[in-house]
Design a protein around this motif. Structure first.
Motif, short mmCIF file in Angstrom:
data_model
loop_
_atom_site.label_atom_id
_atom_site.label_comp_id
_atom_site.label_asym_id
_atom_site.label_seq_id
_atom_site.Cartn_x
_atom_site.Cartn_y
_atom_site.Cartn_z
N HIS A 327 35.24 52.53 40.77
CA HIS A 327 34.82 51.10 40.79
C HIS A 327 35.54 50.54 42.03
O HIS A 327 35.78 49.34 42.08
N ARG A 342 40.60 48.21 32.81
CA ARG A 342 39.49 48.16 32.96
C ARG A 342 38.98 47.41 34.33
O ARG A 342 39.72 46.56 35.01
N TYR A 344 35.69 46.36 37.61
CA TYR A 344 34.23 46.21 37.64
C TYR A 344 33.75 46.25 38.79
O TYR A 344 34.47 46.11 39.86
N GLU A 346 29.74 46.98 41.23
CA GLU A 346 28.13 46.82 41.00
C GLU A 346 27.36 47.99 41.97
O GLU A 346 28.07 48.31 42.87
#
Length: 430
Positions: A327, A342, A344, A346
């Motif tokens: 990520h 966690r 994030y 794209e």
């Protein structure tokens, strides 16, 4: 084959002597309307325009603006000129207005559709299979089309060719080494649809959904925008509701302010008391056109583009790539934490999948980015330059710390897609 008269389009408006692009048109519109969104008598507009030449001041009102009953109308093009600073977006909308060739009913011998030869050129020659083909703007191809469609001596026909191609130059479309021209329609298509619907209503068309949607097909507006019909049609269906809800062509009307109450006759003198403050005069509400421009149009376009790109996306490939980079954004090399353990990121397509670009949905056409850099990459603010075996970042933002930094790379990229993205946004004027 019917031929058209060139009219005053053969004259030299000296666009490039008054700022970049079509700035002279932008400035002239503001002056002609005295900076207000209100219809103006045609002769008053000419006097206000600031154009000293009595023949040149006919070019804006006979080719770009709309005439009705001796008045110059207010529509989306006028709104963008008066309410927004000059920009490439305005220039491209103005070119669309020129090619749409709906100027109402100007007096005398002036025509209601004075630029139909160029309209036909774009729809029949320039547009092919969903794109504008740059080869159509070459001298030989333009000259052949103009000779077949325009009446005039050779000198007039050459002026028509040079002036038409000049419009594409001022809008950043020409010259180009690419076989297709990026019209950048996602930036101005919404305003172009509103403008086309405005002109149809001003010309007396019924203000019904069916009639207005039909113009997209019958007038082949998608060809005038350089896109596929399948790309524009759902966008038009989405935007039409907002257009009609705003009042259509009436959206430029500002509710009149409530007049101050009349002062009654003074009563007999009384003991002095404190004088109450006069009630504040109500301010006019913001016109709906401005509210739509700020909040509605761009969002509707983005929604349509996102919906078209969702089709058959390979989510497993995207997830595998994001995990492969932990990520971490390939541009800034940072990870966005969204919880304990966690993160994030794209997966961005270099050449967009779906209409109208149909890029491949494969890993070599993807990169891993943080949300901010994904948005900038999709808008051409950030691009990738192939430099030998290296990939270097290029930013349009002055002082951007990632400009000229190396791309973090753990997988093979498709150089065809990389070069396409760079050249596409280069020709879009970014």
């Amino acid at each position: 084959m019917a031929k058209y008269a060139p009219g005053s389009f053969t004259k030299n408006f000296a666009w490039n002597q008054h700022g970049p692009g079509l700035m002279r048109l932008h400035t002239t519109i503001r002056a002609g309307y005295l900076g207000a969104l209100a219809t103006v008598e045609r002769e008053a507009w000419r006097a206000n325009s600031g154009i000293d030449d009595a023949s040149l001041d006919l070019i804006p009102i006979n080719f770009f603006l709309h005439n009705r009953a001796g008045q110059i109308s207010v529509d989306e093009l006028v709104f963008q000129a008066i309410k927004r600073p000059h920009s490439l977006r305005f220039d491209r909308l103005a070119l669309f207005a020129l090619l749409l060739s709906r100027v109402g009913n100007p007096p005398g011998k002036a025509e209601a559709r004075p630029f139909m030869w160029a309209n036909e050129f774009v729809r029949r020659d320039l547009w092919q299979s969903g794109d504008w083909r740059s080869s159509a703007l070459l001298d030989t191809n333009l000259d052949r089309f103009i000779k077949d469609h325009v009446n005039g001596v050779k000198d007039s026909l050459v002026k028509c060719r040079n002036n038409l191609r000049g419009m594409f130059e001022y809008c950043g479309y020409w010259p180009t080494s690419l076989p297709t021209i990026n019209s950048g329609a996602e930036e101005w298509a919404a305003s172009a649809l509103f403008l086309a619907w405005d002109r149809h209503l001003l010309d007396g068309a019924p203000a019904t959904e069916a009639a207005l949607l039909d113009t997209v097909k019958t007038e082949e507006l998608y060809r005038l925008m350089g896109v596929e019909e399948a790309w524009l049609a759902p966008m038009a269906a989405t935007l039409l509701g907002e257009y009609l809800d705003a009042g259509g062509i009436r959206r430029f009307q500002v509710p009149a302010a409530t007049s101050a109450p009349t002062t009654p006759a003074a009563p007999p003198p009384r003991a002095p008391t404190s004088t109450p403050a006069a009630p504040a005069r109500p301010k006019p509400e913001i016109i709906l056109a401005e509210l739509l421009d700020e909040q509605g149009l761009d969002d509707a376009v983005k929604r349509t583009i996102r919906q078209a790109a969702v089709q058959k996306r390979n989510q497993r490939l995207a997830a595998k790539l994001r995990l492969g980079y932990g990520h971490r954004c390939q541009f800034c090399r940072r990870s966005l934490q969204i919880g304990e353990g966690r993160f994030y990121s794209e997966a961005a397509h270099i050449k967009p999948i779906g209409l109208p670009h149909d890029g491949p949905d494969k890993m070599s056409n993807m990169i891993v980015l943080c949300p901010n850099h994904h948005i900038q990459f999709d808008h051409g603010i950030l691009r990738i330059v192939k430099d030998g075996a290296r990939y270097v970042l290029s930013s349009k933002i002055e002082g951007d710390p990632i400009h000229e930094k190396l791309l973090l790379l753990k997988h093979k990229l498709d150089d065809v897609c990389v070069n396409w993205h760079f050249e596409w946004w280069e020709k879009a004027g970014r």
